[in-house]
Design an enzyme around this catalytic site. Sequence first.
Site, mmCIF file in Angstrom:
data_model
loop_
_atom_site.group_PDB
_atom_site.id
_atom_site.type_symbol
_atom_site.label_atom_id
_atom_site.label_comp_id
_atom_site.label_asym_id
_atom_site.label_seq_id
_atom_site.Cartn_x
_atom_site.Cartn_y
_atom_site.Cartn_z
ATOM 1 N N ASN A 295 4.643 2.060 -8.953
ATOM 2 C CA ASN A 295 4.189 2.575 -7.648
ATOM 3 C C ASN A 295 3.546 3.942 -7.827
ATOM 4 O O ASN A 295 2.498 4.234 -7.246
ATOM 5 C CB ASN A 295 5.396 2.804 -6.709
ATOM 6 N N THR B 160 -9.358 0.693 -3.776
ATOM 7 C CA THR B 160 -9.806 -0.488 -4.524
ATOM 8 C C THR B 160 -9.088 -0.577 -5.874
ATOM 9 O O THR B 160 -9.084 0.383 -6.642
ATOM 10 C CB THR B 160 -11.332 -0.438 -4.778
ATOM 11 N N ASP C 41 -4.002 -3.763 -8.682
ATOM 12 C CA ASP C 41 -4.189 -4.111 -10.101
ATOM 13 C C ASP C 41 -3.593 -3.032 -10.999
ATOM 14 O O ASP C 41 -3.030 -3.340 -12.062
ATOM 15 C CB ASP C 41 -5.683 -4.281 -10.419
ATOM 16 N N GLY D 111 0.843 -1.206 0.000
ATOM 17 C CA GLY D 111 0.000 0.000 0.000
ATOM 18 C C GLY D 111 0.875 1.251 0.000
ATOM 19 O O GLY D 111 1.809 1.379 -0.799
HETATM 20 O O1 RIB Z 1 -8.715 -5.776 -6.939
HETATM 21 C C1 RIB Z 1 -9.934 -5.083 -6.978
HETATM 22 C C2 RIB Z 1 -10.978 -5.914 -7.631
HETATM 23 O O2 RIB Z 1 -11.219 -7.048 -6.828
HETATM 24 C C3 RIB Z 1 -12.316 -5.252 -7.798
HETATM 25 O O3 RIB Z 1 -12.443 -4.574 -9.012
HETATM 26 C C4 RIB Z 1 -13.290 -6.404 -7.648
HETATM 27 O O4 RIB Z 1 -14.001 -6.659 -8.805
HETATM 28 C C5 RIB Z 1 -12.463 -7.595 -7.199
HETATM 29 O O5 RIB Z 1 -12.218 -8.451 -8.224
#
Ligand code: RIB
Length: 313
Positions: free
Chosen positions: A285, A255, A259, A227
Site C-alpha cells: 500500500n 494510473t 499494478d 485506492g
Molecule cells: O493499469 C494501468 C494500465 O492499464 C496502463 O498502463 C494501461 O496501459 C492499461 O493497461
Amino acid sequence: MDPDRPQVVVVGSCMTDLVSLTPRLPKAGETIHGSKFFIGFGGKGANQCIQASRLGACTAMVCKVGDDSFGNNYIENFKKHNVCTDYVYQTGAAATGAASIIVNAEGQNAIVIVAGANLLLNSEDLTKASAAITGARVMVCQLEISPQVSLEALKMAHKSGVRTIFNPAPAIADLDSSFYTHSDIFCCNESEAEILTGVQVRSPSDAGAAGSVLLARGCHLVLITLGGEGCVIVSKEVPEPKHIATSKVTSVDTTGAGDSFIGALAFFIAHYPQLNIEEMVKRSNHIASVSVQAAGTQTSYPYRKDLPQDIFS
Ligand code: RIB
C-alpha cells in the site's frame, strides 16, 4: 537457489501509454483542451513486473509485442530494468498494444486499450516459457491477454506449487470458475469486484462483502484494493474481512497504482516470505501511495533506493 533464476514471473500485457492530462474527463461527443501529452511504458502485466524489478526482485516477463518501434523500445525498457526478456516474443502480425489514457485534475483516469500483439500470446509461447513459470516463486497474470492463455499460465504455475496472483483486469462478468480455484491471491479493485460479484463496492465493508463472495468461488485469499482507502483482505484462514488502511496522500496521477501494489506484493512474497500477508499488504500500500504522487505509469514507480529502508527489513 540460483540467484539468477527469475523469482517473479509475469505472464501478461505490454502497452504503449498515450497520456493526455486534462482538467476533467470529457463527456460523450465533447472535445476539451488538455494541458500536456506524453508517451510512456504501460500495460498491467509489464507495470507489475517493472515495479517488482525496481524493488529488487529477479523477474521475467512472458509477453508478445509487435515487430515495430514501440515493441523494440519496450524490449529495451525491460532490459534497462534487468527483466529477463527470453520470453518476450515479437510478431509481425499485429502492432504493439496501445492505451489511450486521460487523466483529470484529481488524478483519476479513463483508459481505452487496443491489445494488438498481446492477444497473440499463445499456448506454444507458454510452453517455451514453462521452465521459468514453474521454477518461479510467484507468477502473476491479468486479463489484457487472451483469458484462455492467462488461465493456462495460472494452471501451469499452480500445479507446480508456484504462488499465483491473479488480477482480473479488465474484469469479465462471467469469468471461468477455474480462475478462482487456481488463484492463491485474487486481487482486484472496487469496480472489478462489482462487475464480478454484482455487489456495489463503495466502502471497506462493501469490499468485505464482495470479497466473501469471491472467496466462496474457490480462491485462497482475496484482496480488494480501494485506492486511498487502502485494501480489504478476506482469506480461507481468516474469513472475517480485514481492512488495511493506508496513509492519505495528494494524488497527481493514479494510473497504474493497482499494478504498483501487485508488483510490490509479488516482490514481498518472493523475497520476504517470512512476513505475514497483512504486513506485505501494508508495505505494498505504501509503495502504491508513492506512485500516485507523480505523473505517468511506470515513471511514477519508486525504486528500492527511494523508499524508507525499514520496508526491506
Ligand atoms: O493499469 C494501468 C494500465 O492499464 C496502463 O498502463 C494501461 O496501459 C492499461 O493497461
